[in-house]
Design an enzyme around this catalytic site. Structure first.
Site, mmCIF file in Angstrom:
data_model
loop_
_atom_site.group_PDB
_atom_site.id
_atom_site.type_symbol
_atom_site.label_atom_id
_atom_site.label_comp_id
_atom_site.label_asym_id
_atom_site.label_seq_id
_atom_site.Cartn_x
_atom_site.Cartn_y
_atom_site.Cartn_z
ATOM 1 C CG HIS A 90 37.048 -13.447 -39.160
ATOM 2 N ND1 HIS A 90 37.421 -12.864 -37.951
ATOM 3 C CD2 HIS A 90 36.234 -12.543 -39.778
ATOM 4 C CE1 HIS A 90 36.873 -11.672 -37.857
ATOM 5 N NE2 HIS A 90 36.146 -11.452 -38.940
ATOM 6 C CB CYS A 91 31.826 -15.873 -38.307
ATOM 7 S SG CYS A 91 30.089 -15.587 -38.732
ATOM 8 C CG PHE A 92 33.659 -11.654 -42.870
ATOM 9 C CD1 PHE A 92 34.522 -10.595 -42.664
ATOM 10 C CD2 PHE A 92 34.143 -12.788 -43.494
ATOM 11 C CE1 PHE A 92 35.840 -10.655 -43.086
ATOM 12 C CE2 PHE A 92 35.455 -12.864 -43.926
ATOM 13 C CZ PHE A 92 36.304 -11.793 -43.718
#
EC number: 2.3.1.225
Length: 263
Positions: free
Chosen positions: A110-112
């Protein structure tokens, strides 16, 4: 969980603020400082060449950033629930993301900074986003170094000149020898340098996993993957017409990564 959801909002806002500041500095400081050489042809003036190159890098970075957000990984929502209920209907490469609250196919991480999961449908755009963000930041740092060198008459011929720039500039700023705008540019130089190196390292790491046919989630969980030729793994993500997508931001040119599940 609340902290993760808050970070999922703050991180994209931080990235967009950095982009806005970079554009402002390029348009109102770096480009005007490049005086045209009277002996040079108008088509090859330093300001025009610099502007065209920066526009190419930034357009590809932001274009792939938008595509990463638009093309989320496949949501296998019917498989949500406990691990016992998800196991029969989900292939081994799926993962339930607590931030996105969905099950994604070929989940990587998951890329914030994009506020989105990276998986089968947007991996290619994510790698190109990291690549062009790194190039745009490092190129902005080079342009900023040239600007500071001309304004403050500082020579960067010595390899340690950049490393000693920040502490020296802080002391001069406190004594009034360096203006606030110049100090801000110096701070941005180090920020561009850090972001550029981080994105370059992350891009190389993702490419290595792609060549191996793995995802970060599989490596973290110790999931074994079948051995395949590295060319096939690379083509699965980047497609057959990869060169076209490398020059112009577009979605999965000829890619087949979203058409089949990992076995």
């Amino acid at each position: 969980m609340l902290a993760l959801r808050l970070l999922n909002v703050v991180a994209p806002a931080y990235f967009l603020c950095i982009c806005l500041v970079t554009f402002v500095l390029q348009l109102f400081l770096f480009l005007p400082s490049m005086r045209e050489d009277p002996a040079a042809a108008p088509l090859f003036s330093p300001a025009l060449l610099h502007g065209a190159l920066f526009l190419f890098l930034s357009a590809n970075a932001l274009g792939n950033y938008v595509l990463v957000i638009q093309h989320s990984p496949d949501d296998l929502g019917t498989c949500q629930g406990t691990s016992a209920t998800r196991a029969p209907c989900s292939p081994p490469s799926t993962h339930f993301c607590r931030v996105c609250a969905r099950v994604t196919l070929r989940h990587d991480h998951h890329c914030f900074f994009t506020g989105n999961c990276i998986g089968s449908r947007n991996m290619r755009n994510f790698v190109l986003f990291c690549l062009y963000t790194s190039l745009a930041c490092l190129y902005s740092m080079v342009a900023g170094v040239a600007y500071i060198s001309a304004v403050l008459s500082i020579s960067f011929a010595h390899p340690l000149a950049f490393l000693t720039l920040l502490p020296t500039s802080i002391s001069q700023f406190l004594s009034g020898a360096v203006l606030g705008s110049e100090m801000f540019v110096i701070l941005m130089l180090h920020l561009w340098f850090a972001i550029g190196l981080a994105c370059a390292g992350f891009c190389c790491h993702q490419l290595l996993l792609i060549l191996r046919g793995q995802t970060r989630h599989q490596v973290r969980k110790g999931v074994a993957v079948r051995a395949r030729p590295w060319r096939k793994n690379l083509q699965e993500v980047f497609g057959k017409r990869w060169l076209l997508g490398l020059l112009v931001p577009m979605f999965n040119v000829g890619s087949e990564s979203a058409k089949h599940w990992d076995k």
